[in-house]
Design a protein around this motif. Structure first.
Motif, PDB file in Angstrom:
ATOM      1  N   ASP A  65       0.862  -1.257  -0.080  1.00  0.00           N
ATOM      2  CA  ASP A  65       0.094  -0.211   0.100  1.00  0.00           C
ATOM      3  C   ASP A  65       0.926   1.338  -0.034  1.00  0.00           C
ATOM      4  OD1 ASP A  65       1.141   0.026   2.432  1.00  0.00           O
ATOM      5  OD2 ASP A  65      -0.844  -0.108   3.501  1.00  0.00           O
ATOM      6  N   GLY A  66       0.253   2.362   0.169  1.00  0.00           N
ATOM      7  CA  GLY A  66       1.109   3.666  -0.111  1.00  0.00           C
ATOM      8  C   GLY A  66       2.092   3.760   1.022  1.00  0.00           C
ATOM      9  N   LEU A  67       1.780   3.528   2.339  1.00  0.00           N
ATOM     10  CA  LEU A  67       2.486   3.663   3.352  1.00  0.00           C
ATOM     11  C   LEU A  67       3.741   2.893   3.333  1.00  0.00           C
ATOM     12  CD1 LEU A  67      -0.053   4.012   6.514  1.00  0.00           C
ATOM     13  CD2 LEU A  67       1.317   5.878   5.490  1.00  0.00           C
ATOM     14  N   HIS A  68       3.457   1.625   2.874  1.00  0.00           N
ATOM     15  CA  HIS A  68       4.691   0.649   2.728  1.00  0.00           C
ATOM     16  C   HIS A  68       5.629   1.059   1.558  1.00  0.00           C
ATOM     17  CE1 HIS A  68       4.017  -2.710   5.393  1.00  0.00           C
ATOM     18  NE2 HIS A  68       2.726  -2.499   5.190  1.00  0.00           N
ATOM     19  N   ARG A  69       5.145   1.760   0.376  1.00  0.00           N
ATOM     20  CA  ARG A  69       5.661   2.277  -0.614  1.00  0.00           C
ATOM     21  C   ARG A  69       6.617   3.678  -0.036  1.00  0.00           C
ATOM     22  NH1 ARG A  69       1.057   0.850  -3.882  1.00  0.00           N
ATOM     23  NH2 ARG A  69       0.640   2.951  -3.586  1.00  0.00           N
ATOM     24  N   GLU A  70       5.949   4.352   0.687  1.00  0.00           N
ATOM     25  CA  GLU A  70       6.550   5.516   1.238  1.00  0.00           C
ATOM     26  C   GLU A  70       7.651   5.298   2.005  1.00  0.00           C
ATOM     27  OE1 GLU A  70       6.858   9.842   1.252  1.00  0.00           O
ATOM     28  OE2 GLU A  70       5.885   8.416  -0.023  1.00  0.00           O
ATOM     29  N   VAL A  71       7.579   4.277   3.076  1.00  0.00           N
ATOM     30  CA  VAL A  71       8.564   3.806   4.124  1.00  0.00           C
ATOM     31  C   VAL A  71       9.847   3.299   3.176  1.00  0.00           C
ATOM     32  CG1 VAL A  71       9.306   2.372   5.795  1.00  0.00           C
ATOM     33  CG2 VAL A  71       7.093   3.805   5.981  1.00  0.00           C
ATOM     34  N   GLU A  72       9.616   2.537   2.263  1.00  0.00           N
ATOM     35  CA  GLU A  72      10.881   1.661   1.498  1.00  0.00           C
ATOM     36  C   GLU A  72      11.341   3.029   0.532  1.00  0.00           C
ATOM     37  OE1 GLU A  72       8.843  -0.952  -0.971  1.00  0.00           O
ATOM     38  OE2 GLU A  72       8.510  -2.490   0.626  1.00  0.00           O
ATOM     39  N   ARG A  73      10.518   3.762  -0.038  1.00  0.00           N
ATOM     40  CA  ARG A  73      11.463   5.087  -0.865  1.00  0.00           C
ATOM     41  C   ARG A  73      12.126   6.013   0.083  1.00  0.00           C
ATOM     42  NH1 ARG A  73      10.824  10.214  -1.588  1.00  0.00           N
ATOM     43  NH2 ARG A  73       8.768  10.473  -0.166  1.00  0.00           N
ATOM     44  N   LEU A  74      11.562   6.257   1.294  1.00  0.00           N
ATOM     45  CA  LEU A  74      12.430   7.174   2.372  1.00  0.00           C
ATOM     46  C   LEU A  74      13.745   6.371   2.714  1.00  0.00           C
ATOM     47  CD1 LEU A  74       9.651   9.030   4.196  1.00  0.00           C
ATOM     48  CD2 LEU A  74      11.137   9.904   2.537  1.00  0.00           C
ATOM     49  N   THR A  75      13.481   5.029   2.843  1.00  0.00           N
ATOM     50  CA  THR A  75      14.570   4.376   3.526  1.00  0.00           C
ATOM     51  C   THR A  75      15.843   4.152   2.373  1.00  0.00           C
ATOM     52  OG1 THR A  75      13.235   2.877   4.563  1.00  0.00           O
ATOM     53  CG2 THR A  75      15.500   2.071   4.477  1.00  0.00           C
ATOM     54  N   ASP A  76      15.639   4.312   1.100  1.00  0.00           N
ATOM     55  CA  ASP A  76      16.345   4.209   0.031  1.00  0.00           C
ATOM     56  C   ASP A  76      16.936   5.737  -0.086  1.00  0.00           C
ATOM     57  OD1 ASP A  76      15.676   1.480  -0.427  1.00  0.00           O
ATOM     58  OD2 ASP A  76      14.436   1.954  -2.124  1.00  0.00           O
ATOM     59  N   GLU A  77      16.231   6.766   0.022  1.00  0.00           N
ATOM     60  CA  GLU A  77      16.678   7.957   0.019  1.00  0.00           C
ATOM     61  C   GLU A  77      17.603   8.432   1.195  1.00  0.00           C
ATOM     62  OE1 GLU A  77      14.872  12.637  -0.388  1.00  0.00           O
ATOM     63  OE2 GLU A  77      13.554  10.756  -0.641  1.00  0.00           O
ATOM     64  N   TYR A  78      17.214   7.921   2.503  1.00  0.00           N
ATOM     65  CA  TYR A  78      18.201   8.159   3.504  1.00  0.00           C
ATOM     66  C   TYR A  78      19.433   7.509   3.424  1.00  0.00           C
ATOM     67  CZ  TYR A  78      19.367   8.319   8.386  1.00  0.00           C
ATOM     68  OH  TYR A  78      20.137   8.156   9.632  1.00  0.00           O
ATOM     69  N   ALA A  79      19.350   6.108   2.744  1.00  0.00           N
ATOM     70  CA  ALA A  79      20.673   5.475   2.590  1.00  0.00           C
ATOM     71  C   ALA A  79      21.514   6.257   1.525  1.00  0.00           C
ATOM     72  CB  ALA A  79      20.308   4.006   2.221  1.00  0.00           C
ATOM     73  N   ALA A  80      20.852   6.722   0.604  1.00  0.00           N
ATOM     74  CA  ALA A  80      21.704   7.780  -0.420  1.00  0.00           C
ATOM     75  C   ALA A  80      22.276   8.633  -0.002  1.00  0.00           C
ATOM     76  CB  ALA A  80      20.722   7.775  -1.475  1.00  0.00           C
ATOM     77  N   ALA A  81      21.492   9.404   0.942  1.00  0.00           N
ATOM     78  CA  ALA A  81      21.945  10.715   1.727  1.00  0.00           C
ATOM     79  C   ALA A  81      23.015  10.477   2.516  1.00  0.00           C
ATOM     80  CB  ALA A  81      20.892  11.522   2.375  1.00  0.00           C
ATOM     81  N   LEU A  82      23.152   9.587   3.527  1.00  0.00           N
ATOM     82  CA  LEU A  82      24.201   9.231   4.229  1.00  0.00           C
ATOM     83  C   LEU A  82      25.476   8.767   3.311  1.00  0.00           C
ATOM     84  CD1 LEU A  82      22.332   6.689   6.964  1.00  0.00           C
ATOM     85  CD2 LEU A  82      23.324   9.042   7.186  1.00  0.00           C
ATOM     86  N   ALA A  83      25.315   8.023   2.011  1.00  0.00           N
ATOM     87  CA  ALA A  83      26.464   7.708   1.445  1.00  0.00           C
ATOM     88  C   ALA A  83      27.002   8.891   0.723  1.00  0.00           C
ATOM     89  CB  ALA A  83      25.964   6.729   0.222  1.00  0.00           C
ATOM     90  N   ARG A  84      26.582   9.818   0.198  1.00  0.00           N
ATOM     91  CA  ARG A  84      26.549  11.232  -0.366  1.00  0.00           C
ATOM     92  C   ARG A  84      27.615  12.113   0.897  1.00  0.00           C
ATOM     93  NH1 ARG A  84      21.606  11.257  -2.892  1.00  0.00           N
ATOM     94  NH2 ARG A  84      20.955  12.716  -1.362  1.00  0.00           N
ATOM     95  N   ARG A  85      26.786  12.070   2.087  1.00  0.00           N
ATOM     96  CA  ARG A  85      27.438  12.705   3.226  1.00  0.00           C
ATOM     97  C   ARG A  85      28.879  11.998   3.533  1.00  0.00           C
ATOM     98  NH1 ARG A  85      25.453  12.125   9.214  1.00  0.00           N
ATOM     99  NH2 ARG A  85      26.354  10.066   8.951  1.00  0.00           N
ATOM    100  N   ASP A  86      29.003  10.686   3.343  1.00  0.00           N
ATOM    101  CA  ASP A  86      30.150   9.850   3.832  1.00  0.00           C
ATOM    102  C   ASP A  86      31.319  10.192   2.641  1.00  0.00           C
ATOM    103  OD1 ASP A  86      28.845   8.859   6.011  1.00  0.00           O
ATOM    104  OD2 ASP A  86      28.450   6.911   5.287  1.00  0.00           O
ATOM    105  N   ARG A  87      30.747  10.306   1.525  1.00  0.00           N
ATOM    106  CA  ARG A  87      32.040  10.526   0.333  1.00  0.00           C
ATOM    107  C   ARG A  87      32.438  12.084   0.548  1.00  0.00           C
ATOM    108  NH1 ARG A  87      27.923   8.149  -2.844  1.00  0.00           N
ATOM    109  NH2 ARG A  87      27.159  10.106  -3.848  1.00  0.00           N
ATOM    110  N   GLN A  88      31.445  12.872   1.158  1.00  0.00           N
ATOM    111  CA  GLN A  88      32.022  14.408   1.344  1.00  0.00           C
ATOM    112  C   GLN A  88      32.943  14.307   2.266  1.00  0.00           C
ATOM    113  OE1 GLN A  88      31.196  16.549  -0.695  1.00  0.00           O
ATOM    114  NE2 GLN A  88      31.938  18.340  -0.032  1.00  0.00           N
ATOM    115  N   LEU A  89      32.584  13.569   3.441  1.00  0.00           N
ATOM    116  CA  LEU A  89      33.747  13.524   4.697  1.00  0.00           C
ATOM    117  C   LEU A  89      35.022  12.976   4.080  1.00  0.00           C
ATOM    118  CD1 LEU A  89      31.294  12.465   7.265  1.00  0.00           C
ATOM    119  CD2 LEU A  89      32.325  14.530   7.348  1.00  0.00           C
TER     120      LEU A  89
END
Length: 715
Positions: free
Chosen positions: A84-108
């Motif tokens: 459903d929509g909530l599951h899809r939203e949680v999965e999308r935000l989880t992937d987006e959060y992991a990508a943001a952490l990876a970009r921050r780690d590369r910048q560090l």
């Protein structure tokens, strides 16, 4: 025009809900075309409903009525499970959060690389002279590192803000998913609960096949097709509770106010209440409604047993109900098993294996005068049990010879009954028939809708009789158990369950507008109605207990509807004051609500005790108590103050109490509350900035030989 299959499946919408002290009564509306056979299925019912509470009726169409209504559970075809929509939203935000952490780690990592840049001089040989350090190159490198780190840190700050924002959105989405509604099947195979209805159309006398399909007997096919009707379904569900809450708005000096009644409602019925009319009732949804019956008592040697309720004598001809089934024989599988158990040919996949031919038993010889015996057959209901010799109409065994000679053998496992010798003693008379005692059915056996007719394969005591069917669906029981868990929710502060505050009366409150309540098992606030109440502000003090003046609101209910106990938010002149506990107000009742200490009014109490004797022989002890109370109004408005004192009460005939004060005793049942015996009241109006002094007292006269418990000298 709709097809017959589409007309039989109707959709429904939830229109209104009445929430009781525990549980709810739901009302659904469904509209559709009535097929020619009158069978329709109304979908959308929750899994936790009580099947015995289903009711159905047709609205607005005279002549069309519902002749049958029952609950049915269907298993749907399992398809591709899409989140459903909530599951899809949680999965999308989880992937987006992991990508943001990876970009921050590369910048560090880039920052650490640039930070590690430093000048490295070339290796100096032993014979080389000392070189001058190029200061300009050092400064250029430092400027490059500083400029590069500035840009990298600037970008790192933006990445940190992105990570924080995505993390917050992920936490919110995860919390919403955890609090999501339970209005969704959790099994792998979707199930649908529907109501199966049978509608009787005008002029229908039965359904018979015709050349163009099914049509009512004695009528012609309608030219306008299938009529459109609206059906109302009503059913009870567990898992809904409510408690009342209030908000009181008033202004200083006004004699009336507005009491906004609200309700905290929690439900976990398995369906979301979206856009429904809400009504709140204090009654018990599952209370019994059986009327008591007073039976007579007879004195004598023997009293006739009362007829059991719900039991009827078996109908005539019940013994021959399955005679045709018995004459046709048992099913092939049972017959093969019986033959194999008796030593007959065993049935294998390749066919039966023949066994040795059995030796024919000698046939008994009958006298010429004896009639031929009837072929044995399996007994029907009420007949002899298998294994007993069949009885003849005369009461003797059917296979017994009427004169000397051999006789038929009894059933297997029972010895044959020999004929009496000529000239011997006469046969004993048949035993008397057993006394049939009417059974006393239990509550489950009196539930006629749940009784099932036992078939011919049941035991002899069950064949052709009604017995309770299989137990309730365990899946539905689990849904009801989960729904009833809302009864253990912690109540809001100062809240009282409506069944406790309503007492022995039942009340109903209808909400003014439609509302939405999801099936998540948490409290939701619903605005019910606005009730005008009369009020006045009074100040109360009990200086003998505490020398403090308290502000109170005296509420009067002038409506014909009771107000239940619950928390009330008091707002005076547009400013929130406090949350108090509102007691139950019956129609016409008056109650007092405390608002806390009034700092602008002061009270002081002083007492004086004088002990003396009286009488000709000084045989009476006189305890003279004097009470002095002083009040000072420091507010900018006049106030009404009620001062409470007490005098002792006694049940001893030789102890007298005499009052000397202008206080008054409260009248029983007329004030906003009940007073203890011996309570005395002073009521006075204090202008702004004024003071007042009150004086009172009482005398206690007791015999000299007696004394008060704890000593006479006490306040």
């Amino acid at each position: 025009m709709k097809t017959e299959a589409a007309a039989r499946q109707w959709g429904s919408t939830l229109d209104s809900v009445v929430v009781y002290a525990q549980g709810a009564l739901c009302r659904r509306l469904a509209r559709g075309s009535v097929p020619r056979d009158g069978k329709v299925r109304v979908a959308g019912l929750p899994r936790s409903l009580d099947p015995g509470s289903l009711r159905a009726r047709v609205l607005g169409v005279p002549g069309v009525r519902v002749t049958e209504a029952r609950v049915d559970v269907e298993a749907g075809t399992p398809g591709l499970a899409t989140p459903d929509g909530l599951h899809r939203e949680v999965e999308r935000l989880t992937d987006e959060y992991a990508a943001a952490l990876a970009r921050r780690d590369r910048q560090l990592g880039l920052i650490e690389e640039v930070r590690g840049l430093k000048p490295v001089p070339p290796a100096r040989r032993r014979d080389d002279p000392h070189r001058r350090t190029p200061v300009g190159a050092w400064l250029d490198l430092a400027d490059f590192v500083d400029e590069r780190l500035t840009r990298l840190h600037s970008r790192l700050a933006g990445l940190e803000r992105t990570v924080s924002s995505v993390e917050h959105e992920l936490d919110v989405a995860t919390d919403r998913l955890a609090r999501a509604s339970t209005d969704a099947p959790s099994a792998h195979v979707p199930t649908t609960v529907c109501a199966v209805l049978t509608l009787d159309r005008p002029g229908d006398t039965g359904v018979v096949p015709g050349p163009d399909g099914l049509r009512a007997a004695g009528t012609e096919p309608e030219e306008d097709g299938e009529p459109e009707v609206e059906v109302e379904l009503e059913y009870a569900v567990p898992g809904a509770v409510w408690v009342p809450t209030y908000r009181l708005t008033c202004r200083q000096g006004d004699s009336d106010g507005r009491l906004l009644m609200r309700a905290s409602v929690a439900q976990r019925t398995g369906e979301d209440w979206t856009g429904v009319r809400i009504a709140l009732a204090t009654a018990d949804l599952r209370r019994g409604n059986d009327l008591p019956r007073l039976r007579s008592i007879r004195l004598g040697r023997r009293q006739a047993a009362p007829a059991p309720s719900g039991w009827r004598e078996p109908p005539a001809g019940l013994a021959g109900l399955f005679s045709g089934y018995d004459a046709a024989g048992s099913p092939p599988a049972v017959r093969a098993a019986s033959v194999a158990a008796a030593g007959g040919p065993a049935v294998l996949p390749g066919g039966p294996v023949p066994s040795p031919a059995p030796v024919a038993a000698p046939r008994p010889v009958l006298p010429p005068s004896a009639p031929a015996p009837a072929p044995p057959s399996a007994p029907g209901y009420g007949g002899a049990r298998p294994g007993l010799a069949p009885q003849a109409p005369s009461g003797r065994p059917a296979g017994r010879a009427r004169s000397g000679g051999s006789s038929f053998a009894g059933a297997p496992g029972r010895p044959a009954m020999a004929a009496p010798a000529p000239g011997g003693a006469p046969a004993p008379p048949p035993p008397p028939p057993p006394v049939v005692v009417p059974p006393r059915p239990s509550g489950t056996e009196l539930d006629y809708a749940a009784l099932v007719l036992s078939g011919p394969d049941e035991s002899g005591t069950h064949r052709g009789r009604l017995f309770p069917g299989a137990p309730t669906d365990p899946v539905a029981q689990e849904y009801r158990r989960r729904a009833e868990s809302v009864a253990s929710l912690p109540l809001p502060g100062d809240a009282v369950r409506p069944r406790e505050s309503a007492g022995s009366f039942d009340h109903r409150f209808d909400a003014a507008a439609r509302t939405d309540i999801p099936s998540d098992g948490t409290w939701h606030t619903v605005t019910v109605t606005e009730i005008p109440v009369g009020l006045r502000t009074e100040y109360l003090t009990v200086p003998s207990v505490e020398q403090t003046v308290y502000a109170t609101l005296v509420l009067s209910n002038a409506t014909d509807q009771a107000l239940l106990a619950g928390p009330v938010e008091v707002t005076v002149d547009g400013e929130f004051l406090l949350t108090a506990a509102l007691p139950t107000l019956a129609p016409g009742a008056v109650r007092r609500v405390g608002l806390g200490p009034a700092e602008g009014i002061r009270v002081i109490r002083r007492t004086h005790l004088n002990e003396s004797t009286a009488g000709l022989r000084h045989n009476t002890t006189v305890l003279d108590h004097r009470v002095h109370v002083e009040l000072a109004n420091g507010l900018a408005r006049p106030v009404t103050v009620e001062v409470r004192e007490r005098i002792p009460v006694t049940s001893e005939p030789d102890v007298r109490i005499e009052e000397r004060a202008d206080w008054t005793a409260p009248e029983a049942g007329t004030g906003p509350e009940n007073h203890a015996p011996g309570t005395r009241l002073w009521r006075l109006d204090l202008p702004a900035g004024a003071t007042a002094a009150l004086a009172g007292g009482y005398e206690i006269r007791i015999p000299t030989g007696k004394a008060l418990v704890g000593g006479n000298r006490r306040s």
